[in-house]
Design an enzyme around this catalytic site. Structure first.
Site, PDB file in Angstrom:
ATOM      1  N   PHE A 131      10.911 -13.340   7.675  1.00  0.00           N
ATOM      2  CA  PHE A 131      10.622 -14.591   8.372  1.00  0.00           C
ATOM      3  C   PHE A 131      11.449 -15.711   7.730  1.00  0.00           C
ATOM      4  CE2 PHE A 131       8.300 -18.422   9.528  1.00  0.00           C
ATOM      5  CZ  PHE A 131       8.276 -18.247  10.901  1.00  0.00           C
ATOM      6  N   ASP A 202       3.805 -11.489   1.795  1.00  0.00           N
ATOM      7  CA  ASP A 202       3.451 -12.483   2.806  1.00  0.00           C
ATOM      8  C   ASP A 202       2.558 -11.758   3.816  1.00  0.00           C
ATOM      9  OD1 ASP A 202       3.275 -14.164   5.013  1.00  0.00           O
ATOM     10  OD2 ASP A 202       5.338 -14.903   4.832  1.00  0.00           O
ATOM     11  N   TYR A 227      -3.537 -19.963  10.521  1.00  0.00           N
ATOM     12  CA  TYR A 227      -3.658 -20.276  11.960  1.00  0.00           C
ATOM     13  C   TYR A 227      -3.407 -19.093  12.876  1.00  0.00           C
ATOM     14  CZ  TYR A 227       1.349 -21.108  10.963  1.00  0.00           C
ATOM     15  OH  TYR A 227       2.631 -21.003  10.522  1.00  0.00           O
ATOM     16  N   LYS A 228      -3.148 -17.915  12.304  1.00  0.00           N
ATOM     17  CA  LYS A 228      -2.890 -16.749  13.163  1.00  0.00           C
ATOM     18  C   LYS A 228      -4.202 -15.992  13.368  1.00  0.00           C
ATOM     19  CE  LYS A 228       1.880 -16.411  11.482  1.00  0.00           C
ATOM     20  NZ  LYS A 228       2.632 -16.758  12.690  1.00  0.00           N
ATOM     21  N   ARG A 374       7.249 -10.774  22.832  1.00  0.00           N
ATOM     22  CA  ARG A 374       6.281 -10.390  21.792  1.00  0.00           C
ATOM     23  C   ARG A 374       4.857 -10.521  22.336  1.00  0.00           C
ATOM     24  NH1 ARG A 374       5.799 -13.309  15.879  1.00  0.00           N
ATOM     25  NH2 ARG A 374       5.201 -15.053  17.206  1.00  0.00           N
TER      26      ARG A 374
HETATM   27  C1  PLP Z   1       5.699 -14.162   8.032  1.00  0.00           C
HETATM   28  C2  PLP Z   1       5.482 -15.622   8.170  1.00  0.00           C
HETATM   29  N1  PLP Z   1       5.460 -16.400   7.081  1.00  0.00           N
HETATM   30  C3  PLP Z   1       5.266 -17.735   7.171  1.00  0.00           C
HETATM   31  C4  PLP Z   1       5.091 -18.333   8.395  1.00  0.00           C
HETATM   32  C5  PLP Z   1       4.918 -19.812   8.564  1.00  0.00           C
HETATM   33  O1  PLP Z   1       4.699 -20.526   7.448  1.00  0.00           O
HETATM   34  P1  PLP Z   1       4.164 -22.032   7.555  1.00  0.00           P
HETATM   35  O2  PLP Z   1       2.684 -21.951   7.762  1.00  0.00           O
HETATM   36  O3  PLP Z   1       4.534 -22.635   6.264  1.00  0.00           O
HETATM   37  O4  PLP Z   1       4.817 -22.683   8.731  1.00  0.00           O
HETATM   38  C6  PLP Z   1       5.099 -17.556   9.555  1.00  0.00           C
HETATM   39  C7  PLP Z   1       4.911 -18.214  10.862  1.00  0.00           C
HETATM   40  O5  PLP Z   1       4.953 -17.647  11.914  1.00  0.00           O
HETATM   41  C8  PLP Z   1       5.300 -16.174   9.442  1.00  0.00           C
HETATM   42  O6  PLP Z   1       5.340 -15.406  10.523  1.00  0.00           O
END
Ligand code: PLP
Length: 415
Positions: A131, A202, A227-228, A374
């Protein structure tokens, strides 16, 4: 919104919904019953309890309690309290997780901390196509500290052999944001430890979706989105995990006052707090944390193995139906359930326009550049019938070339 498909799924699919142990969870969300929401991997749906809880925090705790609520409503303890609730969802102990800041900021703290452990090790290793924020954060750290840190990328096939005596930490996203490919957490963590390096996961696409077992895998450090699948709301605070054995020997490079041993002593010099608290930085965002807590509370009542099993079964069904209804549409995710997370990607040259046409027909997924459709299957509010209808609508959009209309090709800022 145009209706393009009959709304009743075949009896065998409706039976899957009747037998679904999580079917009742959908009632806990404020969701239009006509909508098929396949984007909970990007922004989770709104838990009904979140709307009430945030309204109460605003009107009572903030409006009436004012500054007293830091103590009377334990606002000050929210990062640790919510972290402790996230912990069992990811196989961590309650004192190993805090809810705070964004995933990007938390990653910076942990990668920075990992590179300070052994100055003889300079490399942070990751994979190309990780990402972007993960790669950009590592790059930023490299630029900040000069030659003391260097970022190296190795493909999934060569990653393990690329770990060496110079590797300080390996940073991987457990479930790839696009492909949906899942790294075998325990095996990779073991390989990283065998070379004396630290493993940073992550968990943005895993937390609240899969039965993650960080301590079972011996993981060192982890971050993830709120938020996911945790349904914490747009821009919700994220979380970070530091294994207990590392907490006293690691230091956050973002040494803000909330990570100080005594924030209200107002000392000039930084003294890191004991335990996980040293990874706090600034004042906790109470309204965001309130929404996140409601989302996490919903998951706390559930067995994560059941959640994972349903999500994977939804994905299996989508694959099987799409194979017969959309022949020739290439799957860009692993076919085998144990090799993937809860979303699937398909390749299509007009993926953006196809997704826009689907959204117009009431199926919300998303587009990932350059050519991916997706679809995410959040087990708490997606049904097997939803999957069937989504594939019917996909087949109709592809078959009729409804996506060819120019209005579907106008790119919005957020895709
Ligand atoms: C693997 C991954 N890491 C990090 C993030 C986003 O990080 P942040 O909350 O800092 O925008 C996402 C967002 O889709 C993601 O898919």
């Amino acid at each position: 919104m145009t209706k393009a498909a009959p709304s009743r799924a075949p009896a065998k699919i409706e039976r899957l919904d009747r037998e679904d142990p999580l079917a009742a969870c959908r009632d806990a969300f404020s969701l239009d019953p006509e909508l098929i929401y396949l984007d909970g991997n990007s922004l989770g749906a709104l838990p009904k309890a979140a709307a009430d809880h945030v309204a109460r925090v605003i009107s009572k705790e903030w409006g009436e309690g004012l500054i007293r609520s830091w103590n009377t409503h334990d606002w000050i303890g929210a990062p640790q309290r919510i972290g402790a609730k996230i912990a069992p969802l990811i196989g961590a102990r309650p004192n190993e997780v805090i809810a705070t800041e964004s995933t990007s900021v938390n990653l910076f703290k942990l990668v920075g901390a990992a590179t300070m452990v052994d100055p003889a090790r300079r490399t942070i290793l990751s994979e190309p196509g990780n990402f972007p924020t993960d790669l950009y954060v590592m790059e930023g750290l490299e630029a900040l500290v000069g030659r003391k840190v260097r970022v190296r990328l190795a493909s999934a096939e060569t990653l393990v052999s690329a770990i060496d005596h110079d590797t300080a930490a390996v940073v991987l996203t457990h479930v790839h944001y696009a492909a949906g490919r899942r790294w075998p957490m325990a095996r990779i963590t073991d390989a990283v430890h065998a070379k004396g390096a630290l493993m940073i996961w992550d968990l943005s696409h895993s937390a609240g979706a899969l039965a993650v077992d960080l301590n079972g895998a011996g993981a060192d450090l982890a971050v993830g989105c709120g938020y996911k699948y945790l349904n914490g709301g747009p821009g919700a605070p994220a979380f970070l995990f530091v294994a207990e054995r590392h907490q006293s020997r690691m230091r956050s490079p973002l040494s803000g006052w909330m990570g100080h041993e005594a924030p209200f002593a107002f000392e000039d010099a930084y003294r890191p707090a004991g335990g996980i608290d040293r990874f706090l930085c600034g004042t906790p965002p109470i309204l965001g944390l309130a929404a996140l807590e409601a989302g996490v509370d919903l998951l706390s009542k559930l067995d994560m193995a059941t959640v994972e099993a349903k999500g994977l079964a939804l994905g299996d069904l989508f694959i099987a139906l799409a194979r017969s209804r959309c022949p020739g549409l290439p799957l860009a995710s692993p076919i085998e359930a144990e090799d993937r997370g809860l979303h699937l990607c398909y390749r299509h040259a007009d993926a953006y326009a196809v997704m826009q046409a689907m959204i117009e027909r009431g199926v919300i997924g998303d587009f990932r550049a350059p050519d991916l459709l997706r679809f995410g299957f959040s087990p708490l509010y997606v049904s097997f019938s939803d999957v069937w209808r989504a594939v019917e609508i996909l087949a109709e959009v592809l078959g009729s070339r409804a996506f060819d209309h120019p209005r579907h090709r106008r790119r919005a800022a957020v895709t």
